[in-house]
Design a protein around this motif. Structure first.
Motif, PDB file in Angstrom:
ATOM      1  N   ASP A 201       1.967  10.914 -12.082  1.00  0.00           N
ATOM      2  CA  ASP A 201       1.321  12.198 -12.312  1.00  0.00           C
ATOM      3  C   ASP A 201      -0.193  11.992 -12.361  1.00  0.00           C
ATOM      4  O   ASP A 201      -0.760  11.825 -13.431  1.00  0.00           O
ATOM      5  CB  ASP A 201       1.827  12.796 -13.630  1.00  0.00           C
ATOM      6  CG  ASP A 201       1.471  14.249 -13.767  1.00  0.00           C
ATOM      7  OD1 ASP A 201       1.087  14.867 -12.760  1.00  0.00           O
ATOM      8  OD2 ASP A 201       1.588  14.777 -14.887  1.00  0.00           O
ATOM      9  N   PRO A 202      -0.844  11.991 -11.218  1.00  0.00           N
ATOM     10  CA  PRO A 202      -2.282  11.716 -11.208  1.00  0.00           C
ATOM     11  C   PRO A 202      -3.069  12.836 -11.888  1.00  0.00           C
ATOM     12  O   PRO A 202      -2.667  13.998 -11.879  1.00  0.00           O
ATOM     13  CB  PRO A 202      -2.623  11.634  -9.716  1.00  0.00           C
ATOM     14  CG  PRO A 202      -1.568  12.453  -9.051  1.00  0.00           C
ATOM     15  CD  PRO A 202      -0.329  12.295  -9.889  1.00  0.00           C
TER      16      PRO A 202
ATOM     17  N   MET B 186       0.832  -1.210   0.000  1.00  0.00           N
ATOM     18  CA  MET B 186       0.000   0.000   0.000  1.00  0.00           C
ATOM     19  C   MET B 186       0.871   1.266   0.000  1.00  0.00           C
ATOM     20  O   MET B 186       0.540   2.249  -0.654  1.00  0.00           O
ATOM     21  CB  MET B 186      -0.936   0.023   1.213  1.00  0.00           C
ATOM     22  CG  MET B 186      -2.042  -0.999   1.158  1.00  0.00           C
ATOM     23  SD  MET B 186      -3.178  -0.686  -0.187  1.00  0.00           S
ATOM     24  CE  MET B 186      -2.865  -2.074  -1.242  1.00  0.00           C
ATOM     25  N   ALA B 187       1.980   1.239   0.707  1.00  0.00           N
ATOM     26  CA  ALA B 187       2.865   2.411   0.742  1.00  0.00           C
ATOM     27  C   ALA B 187       3.570   2.618  -0.590  1.00  0.00           C
ATOM     28  O   ALA B 187       3.894   3.743  -0.961  1.00  0.00           O
ATOM     29  CB  ALA B 187       3.879   2.256   1.870  1.00  0.00           C
ATOM     30  N   SER B 188       3.802   1.559  -1.347  1.00  0.00           N
ATOM     31  CA  SER B 188       4.528   1.677  -2.608  1.00  0.00           C
ATOM     32  C   SER B 188       3.650   2.186  -3.755  1.00  0.00           C
ATOM     33  O   SER B 188       4.184   2.501  -4.823  1.00  0.00           O
ATOM     34  CB  SER B 188       5.137   0.334  -2.987  1.00  0.00           C
ATOM     35  OG  SER B 188       4.115  -0.588  -3.312  1.00  0.00           O
ATOM     36  N   VAL B 189       2.358   2.282  -3.572  1.00  0.00           N
ATOM     37  CA  VAL B 189       1.464   2.769  -4.634  1.00  0.00           C
ATOM     38  C   VAL B 189       1.863   4.176  -5.061  1.00  0.00           C
ATOM     39  O   VAL B 189       1.793   4.519  -6.239  1.00  0.00           O
ATOM     40  CB  VAL B 189      -0.011   2.717  -4.167  1.00  0.00           C
ATOM     41  CG1 VAL B 189      -0.914   3.472  -5.113  1.00  0.00           C
ATOM     42  CG2 VAL B 189      -0.455   1.278  -4.045  1.00  0.00           C
ATOM     43  N   THR B 190       2.325   4.993  -4.143  1.00  0.00           N
ATOM     44  CA  THR B 190       2.714   6.362  -4.494  1.00  0.00           C
ATOM     45  C   THR B 190       3.885   6.390  -5.467  1.00  0.00           C
ATOM     46  O   THR B 190       4.049   7.365  -6.201  1.00  0.00           O
ATOM     47  CB  THR B 190       3.092   7.161  -3.235  1.00  0.00           C
ATOM     48  OG1 THR B 190       4.173   6.507  -2.580  1.00  0.00           O
ATOM     49  CG2 THR B 190       1.909   7.282  -2.296  1.00  0.00           C
ATOM     50  N   PHE B 191       4.699   5.347  -5.502  1.00  0.00           N
ATOM     51  CA  PHE B 191       5.814   5.298  -6.449  1.00  0.00           C
ATOM     52  C   PHE B 191       5.349   4.923  -7.857  1.00  0.00           C
ATOM     53  O   PHE B 191       6.021   5.228  -8.836  1.00  0.00           O
ATOM     54  CB  PHE B 191       6.879   4.310  -5.980  1.00  0.00           C
ATOM     55  CG  PHE B 191       7.487   4.696  -4.663  1.00  0.00           C
ATOM     56  CD1 PHE B 191       8.227   5.868  -4.544  1.00  0.00           C
ATOM     57  CD2 PHE B 191       7.303   3.913  -3.545  1.00  0.00           C
ATOM     58  CE1 PHE B 191       8.780   6.233  -3.328  1.00  0.00           C
ATOM     59  CE2 PHE B 191       7.857   4.270  -2.333  1.00  0.00           C
ATOM     60  CZ  PHE B 191       8.597   5.427  -2.219  1.00  0.00           C
TER      61      PHE B 191
END
Length: 131
Positions: free
Chosen positions: A30-31, A21-26
């Motif tokens: 560019d949302p 879940m923490a790695s989703v930001t990687f």
């Protein structure tokens, strides 16, 4: 001994889930900006210089008002369309400050694109309209 193995296995699964879940930001670099009914989305160009600022305001009936603020030397042309679709008709004009404005009816929620053209330079700015 077997209870320790079970406890360590559960701990590994929980920690693995947290790391996933923490790695989703990687993965999401560019949302896309998201706008809904009764909201205004502020966009700006990157490729077109001097920068053009645009406000996309959507009311409760998904009627859209687009305002394009640009330099006096620019004569932008704006189109609003769903991704992969044809542009919607906008009633256009300019206000007292020289900003271009248009209004029209959005056909559906989902991915949309604002296409700005100034001379030979064209920039597509994607965004999402939610229900």
């Amino acid at each position: 001994m077997s209870t320790r193995v079970i406890a360590l296995s559960i701990l590994a699964l929980v920690l693995g889930f947290i790391v996933l879940m923490a790695s989703v930001t990687f993965f999401v670099r560019d949302p896309l900006p998201i706008v809904g009914a009764n909201q205004t989305l502020l966009l700006h160009t990157v490729e077109i210089q001097p920068q053009i600022r645009t406000a996309v305001a959507i009311d409760g009936g998904y009627r859209v008002d687009v305002t394009v603020e640009h330099a006096e030397t620019q004569d932008p042309h704006a189109q609003l369309r769903p991704t992969g679709g044809s542009e919607i008709t906008l009633d256009t004009g300019t206000d007292s400050t020289g900003a271009w404005s248009g209004s029209g009816q959005m056909t559906r929620p989902g991915r949309w694109e604002l296409v700005l053209t100034v001379g030979p330079t064209r920039e597509v700015i994607p965004f999402i309209v939610r229900e």
